[in-house]
Design a protein around this motif. Structure first.
Motif, PDB file in Angstrom:
ATOM      1  N   UNK A 276       0.822  -1.250   0.184  1.00 54.44           N
ATOM      2  CA  UNK A 276       0.138   0.009  -0.079  1.00 54.44           C
ATOM      3  C   UNK A 276       0.817   1.251   0.051  1.00 54.44           C
ATOM      4  N   UNK A 277       1.867   1.469   0.768  1.00 58.92           N
ATOM      5  CA  UNK A 277       2.920   2.125   1.008  1.00 58.92           C
ATOM      6  C   UNK A 277       3.478   2.976  -0.471  1.00 58.92           C
ATOM      7  N   UNK A 278       4.057   1.773  -1.033  1.00 56.64           N
ATOM      8  CA  UNK A 278       4.813   2.101  -2.603  1.00 56.64           C
ATOM      9  C   UNK A 278       3.656   2.438  -3.474  1.00 56.64           C
ATOM     10  N   UNK A 279       2.418   1.831  -3.378  1.00 60.62           N
ATOM     11  CA  UNK A 279       1.404   2.185  -4.434  1.00 60.62           C
ATOM     12  C   UNK A 279       1.063   3.739  -4.222  1.00 60.62           C
ATOM     13  N   UNK A 280       1.040   4.277  -2.730  1.00 66.42           N
ATOM     14  CA  UNK A 280       0.790   5.698  -2.793  1.00 66.42           C
ATOM     15  C   UNK A 280       1.907   6.408  -2.951  1.00 66.42           C
ATOM     16  N   UNK A 281       3.096   6.105  -2.750  1.00 71.38           N
ATOM     17  CA  UNK A 281       4.279   6.770  -3.162  1.00 71.38           C
ATOM     18  C   UNK A 281       4.452   7.060  -4.448  1.00 71.38           C
ATOM     19  N   UNK A 282       4.060   5.945  -5.410  1.00 70.49           N
ATOM     20  CA  UNK A 282       4.376   6.077  -6.729  1.00 70.49           C
ATOM     21  C   UNK A 282       3.336   7.060  -7.419  1.00 70.49           C
ATOM     22  N   UNK A 283       2.018   7.159  -6.834  1.00 70.40           N
ATOM     23  CA  UNK A 283       1.111   8.470  -7.360  1.00 70.40           C
ATOM     24  C   UNK A 283       0.203   7.743  -8.307  1.00 70.40           C
ATOM     25  N   UNK A 284       0.341   6.273  -8.428  1.00 69.89           N
ATOM     26  CA  UNK A 284      -0.281   5.850  -9.606  1.00 69.89           C
ATOM     27  C   UNK A 284      -1.825   6.037  -9.020  1.00 69.89           C
ATOM     28  N   UNK A 285      -2.255   6.305  -7.651  1.00 72.82           N
ATOM     29  CA  UNK A 285      -3.573   6.032  -7.188  1.00 72.82           C
ATOM     30  C   UNK A 285      -4.220   7.556  -7.538  1.00 72.82           C
ATOM     31  N   UNK A 286      -3.216   8.467  -7.865  1.00 77.24           N
ATOM     32  CA  UNK A 286      -4.074   9.763  -8.377  1.00 77.24           C
ATOM     33  C   UNK A 286      -4.509   9.805  -9.902  1.00 77.24           C
ATOM     34  N   UNK A 287      -3.710   8.750 -10.699  1.00 79.04           N
ATOM     35  CA  UNK A 287      -4.257   8.447 -12.286  1.00 79.04           C
ATOM     36  C   UNK A 287      -5.398   7.713 -11.945  1.00 79.04           C
ATOM     37  N   UNK A 288      -5.531   6.677 -10.977  1.00 77.09           N
ATOM     38  CA  UNK A 288      -6.592   5.815 -11.021  1.00 77.09           C
ATOM     39  C   UNK A 288      -7.869   6.682 -10.410  1.00 77.09           C
ATOM     40  N   UNK A 289      -7.522   7.726  -9.631  1.00 77.70           N
ATOM     41  CA  UNK A 289      -8.686   8.607  -9.001  1.00 77.70           C
ATOM     42  C   UNK A 289      -9.221   9.622 -10.336  1.00 77.70           C
ATOM     43  N   UNK A 290      -8.410   9.946 -11.071  1.00 77.71           N
ATOM     44  CA  UNK A 290      -8.594  10.797 -12.144  1.00 77.71           C
ATOM     45  C   UNK A 290      -9.437  10.137 -13.144  1.00 77.71           C
ATOM     46  N   UNK A 291      -8.943   8.890 -13.553  1.00 73.00           N
ATOM     47  CA  UNK A 291      -9.764   7.934 -14.591  1.00 73.00           C
ATOM     48  C   UNK A 291     -11.081   7.678 -13.775  1.00 73.00           C
ATOM     49  N   UNK A 292     -11.132   7.130 -12.627  1.00 75.96           N
ATOM     50  CA  UNK A 292     -12.404   6.774 -12.008  1.00 75.96           C
ATOM     51  C   UNK A 292     -13.363   7.850 -12.164  1.00 75.96           C
ATOM     52  N   UNK A 293     -13.171   9.102 -11.916  1.00 73.09           N
ATOM     53  CA  UNK A 293     -13.770  10.298 -11.937  1.00 73.09           C
ATOM     54  C   UNK A 293     -14.287  10.399 -13.275  1.00 73.09           C
ATOM     55  N   UNK A 294     -13.422  10.298 -14.149  1.00 74.43           N
ATOM     56  CA  UNK A 294     -13.847  10.603 -15.448  1.00 74.43           C
ATOM     57  C   UNK A 294     -14.892   9.421 -16.003  1.00 74.43           C
ATOM     58  N   UNK A 295     -14.547   8.186 -15.548  1.00 75.43           N
ATOM     59  CA  UNK A 295     -15.471   7.324 -15.905  1.00 75.43           C
ATOM     60  C   UNK A 295     -17.083   7.373 -15.162  1.00 75.43           C
ATOM     61  N   UNK A 296     -16.980   8.079 -14.088  1.00 73.44           N
ATOM     62  CA  UNK A 296     -18.356   8.262 -13.542  1.00 73.44           C
ATOM     63  C   UNK A 296     -18.970   9.294 -14.175  1.00 73.44           C
ATOM     64  N   UNK A 297     -18.393  10.396 -14.888  1.00 75.82           N
ATOM     65  CA  UNK A 297     -18.962  11.515 -15.543  1.00 75.82           C
ATOM     66  C   UNK A 297     -19.271  10.963 -16.915  1.00 75.82           C
ATOM     67  N   UNK A 298     -18.287  10.398 -17.696  1.00 73.37           N
ATOM     68  CA  UNK A 298     -18.468  10.222 -19.037  1.00 73.37           C
ATOM     69  C   UNK A 298     -19.507   8.937 -19.204  1.00 73.37           C
ATOM     70  N   UNK A 299     -19.306   7.691 -18.503  1.00 73.78           N
ATOM     71  CA  UNK A 299     -20.241   6.796 -18.540  1.00 73.78           C
ATOM     72  C   UNK A 299     -21.751   7.210 -18.301  1.00 73.78           C
ATOM     73  N   UNK A 300     -21.924   8.068 -17.168  1.00 75.14           N
ATOM     74  CA  UNK A 300     -23.237   8.628 -17.168  1.00 75.14           C
ATOM     75  C   UNK A 300     -23.840   9.638 -18.118  1.00 75.14           C
ATOM     76  N   UNK A 301     -22.823  10.407 -18.819  1.00 73.25           N
ATOM     77  CA  UNK A 301     -23.257  11.274 -19.864  1.00 73.25           C
ATOM     78  C   UNK A 301     -23.686  10.194 -21.231  1.00 73.25           C
ATOM     79  N   UNK A 302     -22.658   9.445 -21.284  1.00 77.16           N
ATOM     80  CA  UNK A 302     -23.093   8.283 -22.501  1.00 77.16           C
ATOM     81  C   UNK A 302     -24.506   7.645 -22.333  1.00 77.16           C
ATOM     82  N   UNK A 303     -24.633   7.337 -21.016  1.00 77.09           N
ATOM     83  CA  UNK A 303     -25.966   6.514 -20.950  1.00 77.09           C
ATOM     84  C   UNK A 303     -26.996   7.598 -21.191  1.00 77.09           C
ATOM     85  N   UNK A 304     -26.893   8.730 -20.759  1.00 78.69           N
ATOM     86  CA  UNK A 304     -28.082   9.794 -21.217  1.00 78.69           C
ATOM     87  C   UNK A 304     -28.449   9.842 -22.528  1.00 78.69           C
TER      88      UNK A 304
END
Lengths: 502, 87
Positions: A276-304
């Protein structure tokens, strides 16, 4: 060693054997082998959960073969592994039972038993992904799962389904390829394939500053490969065709279970291989957060914007996968708990939506666009109620399962400065968008607007298995929504064990 | 892509001036005299998986051709859109 410790191994091997046994049965009768397998495996998974909670709290490691680690292979079972194996078994069982009539009508009679063989194979692969303690074994069963999923898609031999299966395979193989390159890089740097040995090697190398760049690249490749396979934005474009054109049982299995198997494996890689510590130090979780948020919005917009009910539910899946990755991106135990509960909620709700959508389509000769579907909920009351329950769950209405992870995500988001605002705004926007497309569909299926199309009333006895399964799914959804604390406690204990299995 | 990955993996196992990992007739050997055999095993497993995937993709290709009488994806997508519009 207690006999019960063999159960995780038995679930994998029984599933593989039952795939072979299915061949001996004639067409439709092969389904009884699948039903029996899933019930037996479910019982075994539940036994392991009870054993690890009461008799010998914690986890156990099971040697596969004659040699101990690090030479031999092994599987491990704490609380999360058998829980998710049980969840997958329940969802697959309900999907194939509820979708049985459509399996028989959508698929050629000569391919019925192949469908059930592939269901058993997918189940074997998912159990192996849950329990494995070896990264290359995980890769092999990722591929087995991909092959089984593609076969489930191809079984409905319409042109659209074949095109969807091709697209799904191409995306999946890119994901598998990236995962394999990441595994090979990890092996070449550490010399190990088992999770505990990989973990200690990576911790040592990271602490001394050696091979930091190759390890970061390997981590990035593993995470991106599994993210592509599970449908994280922007790699979700295969979802609408895949889920929308398959038979409802296959859609339920693929959306509710298969994608979650890859996410669970990713969790194992993050917490038990990389740390967990290396995962957070490598900042890959920030990329997952951004892509996750994009998925939440774009998935919903496409569904509309889509006009097809199955495609709408499929885009909604892309949005819900975004929620799970947003939780991983927050990088805390509370957010991980929220992600795990969301995996559970989505796995219980999405197959119900696909099955109920197929029930509504049956009232208008299989049409899936919104215009013909108005008034369909009055013609198939059970499907209408199940769709309503699923929609309200996805929106996050209290008493339904979907409310709990949204609450957990909100609570987990506090205390992160910038991330708090991003997550709260994303949750609010995504929930509003969910309301727009789900409630719009709900109003449409219950509206009495007259459309020039022949309608058929479907009563309980016309598709008894689907009606019963939908009723059971609604009951489970409400039960989990009202009594979520036991599952949350299980996840809390499971996360502690999960992070410390060595 | 997988072919390149397997070549990369097999090359990982090679060590200069070491022997092929075959146990000679006289019996027990010193493991440090040999190249790393594990990557070869991993490559074999991976090749089997790749063959299965290739077989599945070929079956898909044959089924697509039987349905659409072409393998041009643009033409196939056009035909799919026409089918959707008719529905």
């Amino acid at each position: 060693m207690e006999f019960i410790k063999n159960f995780p191994f038995f679930t994998i091997v029984l599933s593989l054997l039952s795939s072979v046994i299915c061949y001996a049965f004639k067409d439709k009768k092969a389904r009884f082998v699948s039903y029996a397998l899933l019930l037996i495996s479910g019982g075994m998974s539940l036994s392991v959960i009870i054993y690890n909670l009461t008799v010998e709290p914690g986890y156990f490691v099971y040697r596969m073969g004659h040699y101990d680690a690090p030479i031999g292979n092994e599987i491990s079972a704490g609380l999360l592994e058998p829980f998710f194996a049980l969840l997958f078994e329940i969802v697959i069982f309900l999907s194939i039972l509820g979708g049985a009539k459509h399996i028989f009508s959508d698929i050629d009679e000569s391919k019925h038993k192949i469908f059930y063989i592939m269901v058993n194979l997918a189940h074997a692969a998912l159990c192996a992904l849950c329990y494995t303690n070896d990264i290359f074994t995980a890769y092999v069963f990722i591929e087995v799962c991909t092959i089984a999923s593609c076969a489930l898609l191809m079984s409905r031999s319409t042109g659209r389904a074949l095109v969807a299966a091709t697209r799904y395979m191409i995306f999946s193989l890119i994901g598998s390829g990236l995962t394999l390159i990441g595994i090979i890089l990890l092996y070449s740097v550490t010399g190990h394939l088992l999770f505990p040995q990989l973990y200690s090697s990576i911790q040592e190398l990271w602490a001394t500053g050696q091979y930091t760049f190759p390890l970061t690249i390997a981590l990035g490749l593993l995470v991106s490969g599994l993210a592509i396979k599970s449908g994280l934005c922007p790699f979700h474009l295969w979802m609408p065709d895949t889920y929308g054109t398959a038979t409802p049982a296959a859609s339920g299995i693929l959306s509710g279970v298969i994608s979650k198997g890859y996410i669970f494996l990713l969790l194992k890689v993050i917490f038990r291989v990389i740390g967990f510590e290396i995962f957070t130090e490598s900042h890959i979780e920030v990329i997952l957060l951004v892509l996750g948020v994009c998925g939440m919005i774009f998935g919903s917009v496409s569904a509309m914007h889509t006009n097809n009910i199955n495609f709408m539910i499929a885009y909604s899946s892309a949005a819900q996968i975004g929620y799970i990755y947003m939780g991983l991106g927050l990088g805390t135990k509370e957010a991980l708990l929220a992600s795990l509960f969301h995996i559970t909620a989505h796995a219980l709700t999405k197959p119900m939506l696909f099955l109920s959508a197929s029930g509504l389509s049956d009232t208008v000769q299989g049409k899936q666009t919104f215009a013909p579907l108005c008034n369909s909920a009055h013609k198939n009351k059970v499907a209408g109620i199940a769709f309503a329950a699923g929609a309200l769950s996805m929106v996050g209405i209290p008493i339904f399962t979907g409310f709990i992870p949204k609450l957990l995500f909100t609570l987990a988001s506090f205390g992160h400065s910038t991330k708090t605002y991003i997550v709260l705004i994303a949750l609010a926007v995504s929930t509003m968008l969910n309301v727009v497309y789900f409630l719009r569909t709900l109003i449409n299926i219950y509206s009495m607007r007259k459309v020039d199309i022949k309608r058929v009333s479907i009563h309980l006895k016309d598709n008894f298995s689907q009606s019963v399964v939908l009723a059971v799914m609604v009951a489970i959804n409400i039960a989990v929504g009202l009594h979520s604390q036991p599952i949350i406690s299980l996840f809390e204990k499971g996360i502690e064990i999960f992070m410390h299995i060595r | 892509m997988d072919t390149g990955v397997y070549l990369f993996l097999a090359s990982m196992g090679y060590i200069d001036n070491k022997l092929t990992p075959i146990v000679p007739s006289q019996g027990a050997v010193n493991p440090t005299d040999y190249i790393n055999p594990i990557p070869q095993g991993l490559v074999l497993t991976g090749i089997v998986v790749s063959v299965s995937v290739s077989a599945l993709m070929l079956a898909l290709t044959v089924m697509l051709y039987k349905k659409y009488r072409t393998l041009n994806l643009d033409e196939i997508y056009d035909m799919c859109r026409k089918e959707d519009n008719e529905q």
